[in-house]
Design a protein around this motif. Structure first.
Motif, PDB file in Angstrom:
ATOM      1  N   MET A   1       0.819  -1.210   0.000  1.00 23.31           N
ATOM      2  CA  MET A   1       0.000   0.000   0.000  1.00 23.31           C
ATOM      3  C   MET A   1       0.857   1.265   0.000  1.00 23.31           C
ATOM      4  N   ASN A   2       1.984   1.222   0.751  1.00 22.08           N
ATOM      5  CA  ASN A   2       2.871   2.386   0.762  1.00 22.08           C
ATOM      6  C   ASN A   2       3.406   2.701  -0.631  1.00 22.08           C
ATOM      7  N   ALA A   3       3.754   1.639  -1.370  1.00 16.79           N
ATOM      8  CA  ALA A   3       4.250   1.833  -2.741  1.00 16.79           C
ATOM      9  C   ALA A   3       3.170   2.454  -3.617  1.00 16.79           C
ATOM     10  N   LEU A   4       1.926   2.011  -3.438  1.00 13.92           N
ATOM     11  CA  LEU A   4       0.814   2.545  -4.227  1.00 13.92           C
ATOM     12  C   LEU A   4       0.592   4.020  -3.909  1.00 13.92           C
ATOM     13  N   ILE A   5       0.671   4.369  -2.622  1.00 16.38           N
ATOM     14  CA  ILE A   5       0.471   5.759  -2.215  1.00 16.38           C
ATOM     15  C   ILE A   5       1.554   6.663  -2.797  1.00 16.38           C
ATOM     16  N   VAL A   6       2.794   6.232  -2.685  1.00 13.35           N
ATOM     17  CA  VAL A   6       3.904   7.039  -3.210  1.00 13.35           C
ATOM     18  C   VAL A   6       3.806   7.165  -4.731  1.00 13.35           C
ATOM     19  N   GLY A   7       3.495   6.060  -5.385  1.00 11.81           N
ATOM     20  CA  GLY A   7       3.360   6.086  -6.844  1.00 11.81           C
ATOM     21  C   GLY A   7       2.258   7.013  -7.308  1.00 11.81           C
ATOM     22  N   ARG A   8       1.139   6.979  -6.619  1.00  8.84           N
ATOM     23  CA  ARG A   8       0.031   7.859  -6.996  1.00  8.84           C
ATOM     24  C   ARG A   8       0.368   9.323  -6.732  1.00  8.84           C
ATOM     25  N   ILE A  10       3.366  10.669  -6.951  1.00  8.60           N
ATOM     26  CA  ILE A  10       4.251  11.090  -8.046  1.00  8.60           C
ATOM     27  C   ILE A  10       3.441  11.306  -9.326  1.00  8.60           C
ATOM     28  N   ALA A  11       2.503  10.389  -9.603  1.00  7.35           N
ATOM     29  CA  ALA A  11       1.661  10.541 -10.788  1.00  7.35           C
ATOM     30  C   ALA A  11       0.807  11.796 -10.695  1.00  7.35           C
ATOM     31  N   GLY A  12       0.312  12.098  -9.493  1.00  5.80           N
ATOM     32  CA  GLY A  12      -0.479  13.317  -9.310  1.00  5.80           C
ATOM     33  C   GLY A  12       0.337  14.570  -9.540  1.00  5.80           C
ATOM     34  N   LEU A  13       1.590  14.539  -9.103  1.00  5.97           N
ATOM     35  CA  LEU A  13       2.489  15.668  -9.336  1.00  5.97           C
ATOM     36  C   LEU A  13       2.676  15.895 -10.834  1.00  5.97           C
TER      37      LEU A  13
END
Length: 417
Positions: A1-8, A10-13
């Motif tokens: 879940m942490n990886a998903l949060i960080v990835g999202r 970065i994608a949002g940025l």
């Protein structure tokens, strides 16, 4: 879940950078007169993404490709359009002789940190209240206190340009001295609320009441989104042709108000055709002014303030989405749990929250007869309360539009240029 949060994150940025970049490029490459048509056209791609995102994502989640391809597909789209980024984008450098490190130092880093901290703390407080933490718990109170203090600190740093300059501070505080620009900010937040609350809760309604899959529920959004996109484009073209902008806020606000009020009356027995009709009214209304504030704000400020105006209105657009969905999520979950609990005696609260999280939960599927009917009624009743935000958003827009001038803004600006 942490990886998903960080990835999202970065994608949002990246996504916000592309969106704001497009709007800023339009301010450079178009005149004030023609700008509304082009900015309205961005609503087409934005609306298509809103439609295709849930549909494609739902299709991937039910296929052998799995949900991961909902993210991988972005890599393919980025690769296809890479030549556009490198070859076709116009070169417009406002500081041609300034090295990259000097530009980075110009950023209002203190303002950025305080802004992120205040938003994160307050959104967490709203989301976690009554669900993860009790409203009167120490952690919940701490989140509100920290968020409030950081917000005050951010306001002070912006007002006095702490460690930055008035021209480079993160938030253009001078716009708050202009009642018209404040009103545009509020109306943009209202339009975002009117779009994203239905986008999230219409599919959820059909998953609970009709037993739709993720893909089927996403398809239910099509009438709403198609009309929203269509009126977004019409609004941009019409403002360029006629110059008038006030009627669009009046008409759009009225449609959102009516549609939101009708959605507030929806029950589990309401026919699908009526729900489509109600959401179409919201789509027409929100589409009529969701992109308008970008064009109006740029026409009202000084030429050197146009990039600031784009960021200012964009903050209202994204902030409206984040805050409204946070409020709705908290209201929906808290009200649902409160309404369901009397009918599920002996069932742990965590299991009840899981049932509210989706109609596919084991607990919800196991319910039968009167118990299932009462639980479903409580969930839909809680969902209806979220549309109070749309009623407020529509009413606020209608009232605000009455204070707008019925002027041919874009024609006059175009002739002046």
């Amino acid at each position: 879940m942490n990886a998903l949060i960080v990835g999202r994150a970065i994608a949002g940025l990246g996504g916000s950078g592309m969106y704001l970049g497009s709007l800023n490029l339009l301010s450079i490459t178009t005149t004030v007169h023609e700008r509304p048509a082009y900015i309205g056209a961005t609503g087409l791609t934005w609306g298509l993404g809103t439609v295709l995102g849930p549909v494609v994502g739902g299709a991937f989640s039910q296929s052998a490709a799995t949900w991961r391809w909902a993210f991988y597909i972005n890599l393919l789209i980025g690769a296809v359009f890479a030549p556009v980024y490198f070859v076709l984008l116009p070169s417009a450098d406002p500081q041609p002789n300034t090295p990259p490190m000097a530009r980075i130092k110009q950023l209002d880093w203190l303002g950025i940190i305080l802004n992120i901290g205040s938003f994160v703390s307050l959104i967490m407080a709203i989301n976690f209240g009554g669900t993860v933490y009790a409203w009167d718990s120490g952690r919940e109170i701490a989140l509100f206190v920290v968020g409030g203090l950081l917000l005050i600190a951010f306001a002070v740093t912006q007002a006095y340009s702490v460690f930055t300059t008035p021209a480079q501070r993160l938030f253009p505080g001078e716009f708050l001295r202009d009642p018209f620009l404040v009103m545009l900010f509020a109306m943009m937040a209202a339009a975002s609320t009117a779009i994203f609350v239905p986008t999230y809760y219409i599919p959820l309604y059909f998953q609970f009441v009709r037993g739709d899959t993720a893909l089927e529920a996403a398809v239910r959004l099509l009438p709403f989104i198609i009309l929203m996109v269509f009126f977004c484009i019409v609004n941009g073209g019409a403002m360029s042709k006629t110059g008038y902008y006030a009627p669009w806020y009046l008409f759009g606000g009225a449609m959102v108000l009516i549609g939101g009020a009708l959605m507030y009356t929806v029950k589990e027995s309401t026919s699908t055709s009526k729900i489509y009709g109600y959401t179409v009214l919201i789509g027409i209304g929100s589409g009529s002014y969701i992109q308008a504030s970008f064009s109006v704000a740029q026409a009202k400020v000084k030429p050197e303030q146009i990039p600031l105006a784009v960021g200012y209105i964009s903050l209202a657009q994204t902030g409206g989405v984040v805050i409204s969905l946070a409020i709705c999520g908290s209201v929906f979950l808290n009200e649902s749990v409160k309404g369901i609990t009397p009918f599920l005696e002996g069932v742990p609260t965590a299991a009840i929250k899981g049932a509210v999280a989706g109609s596919g939960s084991e607990l919800f599927r196991s319910l039968e007869g009167e118990t299932r009917r009462h639980v479903l009624h409580a969930i839909i009743h809680a969902m209806d309360k979220n549309y109070i935000l749309l009623i407020v958003a529509g009413a606020m827009t209608v009232i605000g539009s009455l204070f707008m001038k019925w002027e041919k803004l874009f024609l006059e600006a175009g002739h002046a240029g």
